[in-house]
Write an enzyme that holds these catalytic residues in place. Structure first.
Site, mmCIF file in Angstrom:
data_model
loop_
_atom_site.group_PDB
_atom_site.id
_atom_site.type_symbol
_atom_site.label_atom_id
_atom_site.label_comp_id
_atom_site.label_asym_id
_atom_site.label_seq_id
_atom_site.Cartn_x
_atom_site.Cartn_y
_atom_site.Cartn_z
ATOM 1 N N ASP A 487 36.065 56.768 70.692
ATOM 2 C CA ASP A 487 35.599 56.726 71.732
ATOM 3 C C ASP A 487 35.117 55.837 72.893
ATOM 4 O O ASP A 487 35.111 56.063 73.893
ATOM 5 C CB ASP A 487 33.798 58.043 72.130
ATOM 6 C CG ASP A 487 35.338 59.427 72.079
ATOM 7 O OD1 ASP A 487 35.848 59.333 71.874
ATOM 8 O OD2 ASP A 487 33.511 60.486 70.939
HETATM 9 C C1 GLC Z 1 30.801 60.536 67.878
HETATM 10 C C2 GLC Z 1 32.428 61.115 68.385
HETATM 11 C C3 GLC Z 1 33.800 61.398 67.587
HETATM 12 C C4 GLC Z 1 34.935 59.714 67.573
HETATM 13 C C5 GLC Z 1 33.116 59.045 67.442
HETATM 14 C C6 GLC Z 1 33.352 57.551 67.295
HETATM 15 O O1 GLC Z 1 30.785 60.664 66.262
HETATM 16 O O2 GLC Z 1 32.088 62.679 68.190
HETATM 17 O O3 GLC Z 1 34.388 61.823 68.341
HETATM 18 O O4 GLC Z 1 35.421 59.721 67.217
HETATM 19 O O5 GLC Z 1 31.799 58.987 67.839
HETATM 20 O O6 GLC Z 1 33.776 57.000 68.572
HETATM 21 C C1 GLC Z 2 29.328 57.396 72.998
HETATM 22 C C2 GLC Z 2 28.759 57.544 71.507
HETATM 23 C C3 GLC Z 2 30.091 58.205 70.866
HETATM 24 C C4 GLC Z 2 30.192 59.441 71.006
HETATM 25 C C5 GLC Z 2 30.277 59.624 72.282
HETATM 26 C C6 GLC Z 2 30.970 61.211 72.605
HETATM 27 O O1 GLC Z 2 30.541 57.096 73.912
HETATM 28 O O2 GLC Z 2 29.116 55.981 71.689
HETATM 29 O O3 GLC Z 2 29.791 57.732 69.466
HETATM 30 O O4 GLC Z 2 31.846 59.657 70.395
HETATM 31 O O5 GLC Z 2 29.443 58.869 73.455
HETATM 32 O O6 GLC Z 2 30.826 61.321 74.117
#
Ligand code: GLC
Ligand code: GLC
Length: 822
Positions: A487
Site C-alpha cells: 500500500d
Molecule cells: C496492510 C494492508 C494490506 C497491505 C499491506 C502492505 O497489511 O492491510 O492490504 O497489502 O499492509 O502494505
Molecule cells: C498504511 C500502512 C499500511 C496499510 C495502509 C492501509 O499505509 O503503512 O500497512 O496497509 O495504511 O490503509
C-alpha cells in the site's frame, strides 16, 4: 522472558502477570456479535460493524494504554477496601492472577485478601450477546461480606461520531431500567430500531446509568466514588455518558462460592413494533426478555459454553498435525487456525491497533484471508466471495474496501489498487479446490452492487484478469495504479502536502509506473484461471490465458530481472525500483517471493538465485525484512514507503505477511530446511521466550516486527489482524507439510526439514477424513504414497469411492528425482 505459558491441552494461553508489555487480547464471538478483550478485561463490543454498531465505548491510545472494558469491582464491607479481580482498572497487587485466553472465551481473575474472583467471558453461538460468569470464592477462615459491582460504558453506536461530536452527543443519551435490566436506547426514539441491554442474575442493591454519578467528579475508573462509598445511587442517564452498573451483595461462609451472571447484549425490533404500548416511547421488550432470562441462568450459560467448546473442537479437528516441532503443532492445531477465523471475521477493522473506525473489509485482504479460512466454514467463505465480488467494478477493478454492515464499496478509499482484482481469482480458486463446489462460478453477481448488472461469478474472474491486460505499461508490465500489495509504494502519488492520504492522492496519470509484483501475481492468478476455464470446457479461453501468462513470464525475465534478483517496479520516470542501480531500496522481498512462488524461473535457476539473494540481503534472525537498504529519507516519487523511519512497517520492517511467500517459494525449490527455518523465525510461539523484546502476544502473528535498521529490532506491532495469519497457515499446512488441496483431490507433498523423521496428520476434506503418516526414508522430497494399503503413482490421493469416510495414507519421502515441485 515470558509472561505466561501455553496450555495446549485446554487450547489456552495462560497469562500469569497482568502487566504484559502490551495488552494481550482475545476475540469474543465468531458470527455477528463481537468483542475484543484484553488480559485485564479491557476492550469493547460491537454488532457486525465496529464503526457503525459499537455497543461499548473504548478510548484508543489511552494512558494507561488499555483502559475501559468489562469491569468488575469487589468491595469488602468491613474494611471498605475495593479492588478489581482483573487488575485493571484499580491495579491492586493481586495473588494468583491468571488470564486464560481460549477459543472464543477468556477467563480472568485473581485473589485479593483471601477472596478469589474469576470471570468467564464469552459469546454464545447464534446469539447477539455476551455472558460474564463471575465466580467469587471465600478462601478466608472467616465469613466475608462483599459487594460486587459491574460496569460498562455505552457507546452511542457510531464510534466515529461518538468520539468527536460532543455538541450533539451530550444531549441524546437515554436509558430505561426495568426488572434490574439496564437498557441503553440512545437514538431508539428516532431512526434506530436496536438497543443494548445489561442484565444481572441476582437481586441488585442498586444501579447506576450516569457515568459521573458512578465515578464522581474528577475521578477515573480506578477510583469510582460509588464503589468507594459502597453504594450506587440509581442514577438515570439523561444525555452525557450512559453507563450500566449493578451492585450485588455477596455474603460467603469460609470456602463458599457464589456465581453471578451478567449479560450484555444487542437486540433489534421490527420498525412497526418498536414501542410497547404502541404510540409510547417505551422499548418493546417482549422478544428480548426471554433471551435475557435464559442466559442469566448459570445452567444455560454453562450449556452455551459447552456448545462453544464443541464448535471449536470440530473446527480445529479439520486439520490436525503432530510434527517433531511443538511450535508448529500448537500454531497449526490451535492458534494460527484461530487467528484465521479472526482475520476472516474482522478483516483489518477492529483490533488494538485498528480502531474499528478506519477501515472496512479490504478487497485484497479478505480474499487472501480465505486461504487460511476456507476449510473451516466453507459456506461462510462462499458468502464472503459473493459479497466481495458484488463490490467489483464493471472494469474488473475493485473498491479497495467495503463496509461489513452495508456491504457497499467504500468511496472514501476508492479503487485503482491494480493488484486488487487478482486476489479474487486466488480466493475463488482456493474455495474451489477445498470444496469442489463449482456451482459458485455460475452464481449471478452484480458489479458495484447495481441491480441488473449481474453476470456469472466466472465472468468477474475473467474481468479481473482482463483488467491488467488493459493496463500494461511501457515495458509490458502491469501498471501499478495507486499501489499494489504494498500500500505504501505510491509511485503515482507525488504528495508534498502534510496530512494528504498517500492511498488516495494521485498526481500522475499512472501510465508509466509498473509493478513486477503484479506481474508475478498475474502469472499465478492467470494459471489458476486457465485451470478453471479448462475444467469448464473452455479450451481456447484456457489457451489464451496460458499464452498471456507465458508472455508475462517472458516480460518479467526481460525487464524484471536484475541479474541476482527480481526488480520491484518501475517508477513514474521509468527508473527501476529495487535494483542494484538504486541508491537505497535495491532489493525487495515481494517480487522475490511472489515471482518465485508463482513459478517464474523455477526451472532455470532464476528463482533459486532470487532466494539466495533474499538470504544474503534480507534475512535476519527475526524474519525477512521488506527491502534493503532502508530509505533514509522521504522520496516524493516513492510515497509512503519512505515516510516511515528505517526498519518500521513498509520501510524495511519485517512485514510478516510476505515472509510466507518466500517460504512457499523455498518449498517449490525443494528447500525444506530453508522454508522451515524462515517459518520458525516469525512463529510467535517460537518467540515466546523473548516476549520482553517481541512484546506482542506469543500466540498470534503480528503484522510487523521491527527490522534490522530499527533501534527496536525484533519488536512486534499490529498483532492479530494481518494477512500473515492466512499466509502462514497456508504455507505450513499446504507447502511445508504439503497437505495440499487441489481440484482433483488432496495431495501429500511435504517439503520438511531433513532432520525430521516424519510426522502424522489428519485432514478432513470434502467429507472424508484422511489419516496421513509421513515417513522419511531418505534425503529429499520425492513422495511415494500407499493409500489404504495400495501403492499410488505421484502425490495425489485418488478420490475414494462414494460413501468412504476414512482413508489411510502412508507417504514415504526419498531422494528427489527432480528438485522442482509443480
Ligand atoms: C496492510 C494492508 C494490506 C497491505 C499491506 C502492505 O497489511 O492491510 O492490504 O497489502 O499492509 O502494505
Ligand atoms: C498504511 C500502512 C499500511 C496499510 C495502509 C492501509 O499505509 O503503512 O500497512 O496497509 O495504511 O490503509
Amino acid at each position: 522472558m515470558q509472561y505466561g505459558y501455553f496450555d495446549d491441552e485446554r487450547r489456552e494461553y495462560v497469562i500469569t502477570r497482568p502487566d504484559t508489555p502490551l495488552p494481550w487480547i482475545n476475540y469474543l464471538g465468531c458470527e455477528a456479535y463481537f468483542g475484543i478483550i484484553s488480559n485485564t478485561a479491557g476492550g469493547y463490543s460491537f454488532y457486525r460493524d465496529a464503526r457503525l454498531r459499537r455497543l461499548t465505548r473504548y478510548r484508543y491510545n489511552n494512558a494507561p494504554y488499555d483502559l475501559g472494558g468489562r469491569y468488575i469491582y469487589l468491595r469488602d464491607a468491613d474494611s471498605g477496601k475495593f479492588w478489581s479481580p482483573s487488575w485493571q482498572p484499580t491495579r491492586h497487587e493481586l495473588q494468583n492472577y491468571e488470564c486464560r485466553h481460549g477459543m472464543g472465551y477468556s477467563i480472568i481473575g485473581a485473589e485479593y485478601n483471601g477472596i478469589e474472583a474469576r470471570t468467564r467471558y464469552f459469546v454464545p453461538l447464534g446469539e447477539n450477546l455476551e455472558i460474564w460468569q463471575l465466580t467469587i470464592t471465600n478462601r478466608r477462615t472467616a465469613p466475608a461480606k462483599l459487594s460486587a459491582f459491574s460496569v460498562v460504558e455505552f457507546c452511542l453506536w457510531d464510534a466515529q461520531d461518538d468520539a468527536t461530536n460532543f455538541q450533539r452527543n451530550f444531549n441524546i443519551g437515554q436509558v430505561e431500567i426495568e426488572d434490574r435490566v439496564i437498557y441503553h436506547k440512545t437514538e431508539y426514539r428516532e431512526r434506530r430500531d436496536h438497543f443494548a441491554y445489561f442484565a444481572c442474575s441476582e437481586k441488585t442493591l442498586g444501579f447506576d446509568t450516569q457515568r459521573e454519578a458512578f465515578l464522581g467528579p474528577y475521578r477515573g475508573w480506578d477510583n469510582p466514588k460509588a464503589v468507594e462509598c459502597g453504594n450506587l445511587s440509581d442514577s438515570v442517564a439523561n444525555g452525557w455518558a450512559p453507563i450500566g452498573s449493578h451492585q450485588v451483595s455477596v455474603e460467603l461462609a469460609p470456602g463458599e462460592s457464589k456465581q453471578i451472571v451478567f449479560v450484555l447484549g444487542y437486540h433489534e425490533n421490527p420498525r412497526d413494533q418498536k414501542f410497547d404500548p404502541q404510540g409510547s416511547q417505551v422499548i418493546n421488550k417482549r422478544t428480548v426478555k426471554p433471551v435475557i432470562a435464559k442466559y442469566l441462568k448459570p445452567e444455560s450459560a454453562d450449556r452455551a459454553f459447552d456448545e462453544l467448546k464443541a464448535y471449536w473442537e470440530s473446527v480445529l479437528n479439520i486439520c490436525r498435525v503432530d510434527t517433531p516441532d511443538v511450535h508448529t503443532n500448537r500454531m497449526v492445531n490451535i492458534w494460527n487456525a484461530y487467528q484465521c477465523m479472526a482475520t476472516f471475521n474482522m478483516s483489518r477493522s477492529a483490533s488494538f491497533y485498528e480502531s474499528g473506525i478506519g477501515r472496512g473489509l479490504g478487497f485484497r485482504d479478505s480474499n487472501q484471508d480465505l486461504l487460511g479460512f476456507v476449510q473451516m466454514v466453507p459456506a461462510r467463505a462462499r458468502e464472503r466471495i459473493i459479497d466481495l465480488a458484488s463490490t467489483q467494478l464493471p472494469s474488473g477493478g475493485a473498491y479497495h474496501q467495503y463496509q461489513p454492515l452495508t456491504k457497499r464499496g467504500n468511496n472514501d478509499v476508492g479503487s485503482n489498487f491494480n493488484d486488487d482484482p487478482h486476489w479474487l481469482i486466488i480466493g475463488v480458486a482456493a474455495y474451489l479446490k477445498e470444496t469442489g463446489d463449482w456451482s459458485i462460478l455460475d452464481e449471478p453477481v452484480p458489479y458495484d452492487n447495481q441491480p441488473g448488472s449481474e453476470t456469472a461469478l466466472f465472468e468477474h474472474l475473467q474481468r479481473s484478469f482482463q483488467y491488467t491486460l488493459d493496463r500494461l505499461g511501457p515495458h509490458g508490465l502491469p501498471l501499478i495504479g495507486r499501489a499494489d500489495w504494498n500500500d505504501c509504494l505510491n509511485l503515482n502519488c507525488f504528495s508534498d502536502t502534510p496530512g494528504q492520504s498517500f492511498q488516495t492522492t494521485t498526481n500522475k496519470e499512472g501510465k508509466i509506473a509498473e509493478s513486477v509484483f503484479i506481474a508475478g501475481l498475474f502469472v499465478l492468478a492467470g494459471r489458476e484461471l486457465a485451470e478453471i476455464a479448462s475444467r469448464r470446457g473452455l479450451k481456447s479461453e484456457c489457451e489464451r490465458y496460458l499464452n498471456e501468462v507465458q508472455q508475462m513470464d517472458q516480460t518479467v525475465r526481460k525487464y524484471g530481472w536484475d541479474g541476482e534478483w527480481f526488480i520491484r517496479a518501475y517508477d513514474d520516470f521509468g527508473n527501476k525500483v529495487g535494483s542494484k542501480e538504486c541508491k537505497e531500496g535495491k532489493i525487495f522481498i515481494e517480487s522475490q517471493g511472489f515471482c518465485s512462488l508463482a513459478g517464474i524461473g523455477l526451472e532455470d535457476g532464476l528463482a533459486q538465485k532470487s532466494m539466495d539473494s533474499v538470504r544474503k540481503y534480507l534475512a535476519t534472525d527475526h524474519g525477512i525484512v521488506l527491502q534493503q537498504p532502508a530509505y533514509s529519507q522521504y522520496y516524493l516519487h516513492l510515497g509512503e514507503i519512505s515516510s516511515y523511519p528505517p526498519g518500521y512497517k513498509e520501510n524495511a520492517g519485517i512485514f510478516c505477511h510476505n515472509n510466507p511467500w518466500v517460504i512457499i517459494a523455498e518449498t517449490r525449490l525443494g528447500n525444506g530446511d530453508a522454508a522451515f527455518d524462515y517459518y520458525s523465525r516469525i512463529n510467535p510461539s517460537a518467540r515466546e521466550s523473548i516476549s520482553d523484546l517481541h512484546r506482542c502476544e506469543p500466540y498470534v502473528y503480528a503484522q510487523m516486527i521491527a527490522g534490522k535498521d530499527a533501534p527496536t529490532h525484533g519488536e512486534a506491532k499490529n498483532s492479530w489482524l494481518t494477512g500473515t495469519a492466512a499466509w502462514n497457515y497456508y504455507a505450513i499446512t499446504q507447502w511445508i507439510l504439503g497437505i495440499r488441496v487441489d481440484h482433483d483431490g488432496l495431495r501429500v507433498a511435504p517439503v520438511v526439514p531433513g532432520s525430521w523423521r516424519g510426522f502424522t496428520a489428519t485432514r478432513k476434506f470434502r467429507g472424508v477424513t484422511y489419516h496421513i503418516e509421513v515417513i522419511r526414508e531418505g534425503t529429499g522430497n520425492h513422495v511415494e504414497l500407499i493409500v489404504d494399503g495400495r501403492p499410488v503413482e505421484g502425490d495425489l490421493i485418488p478420490v475414494p469411492p462414494e460413501g468412504t469416510t476414512d482413508v489411510h495414507v502412508k507417504a514415504m519421502l526419498r531422494a528427489a528425482k527432480t528438485a522442482v515441485r509443480s
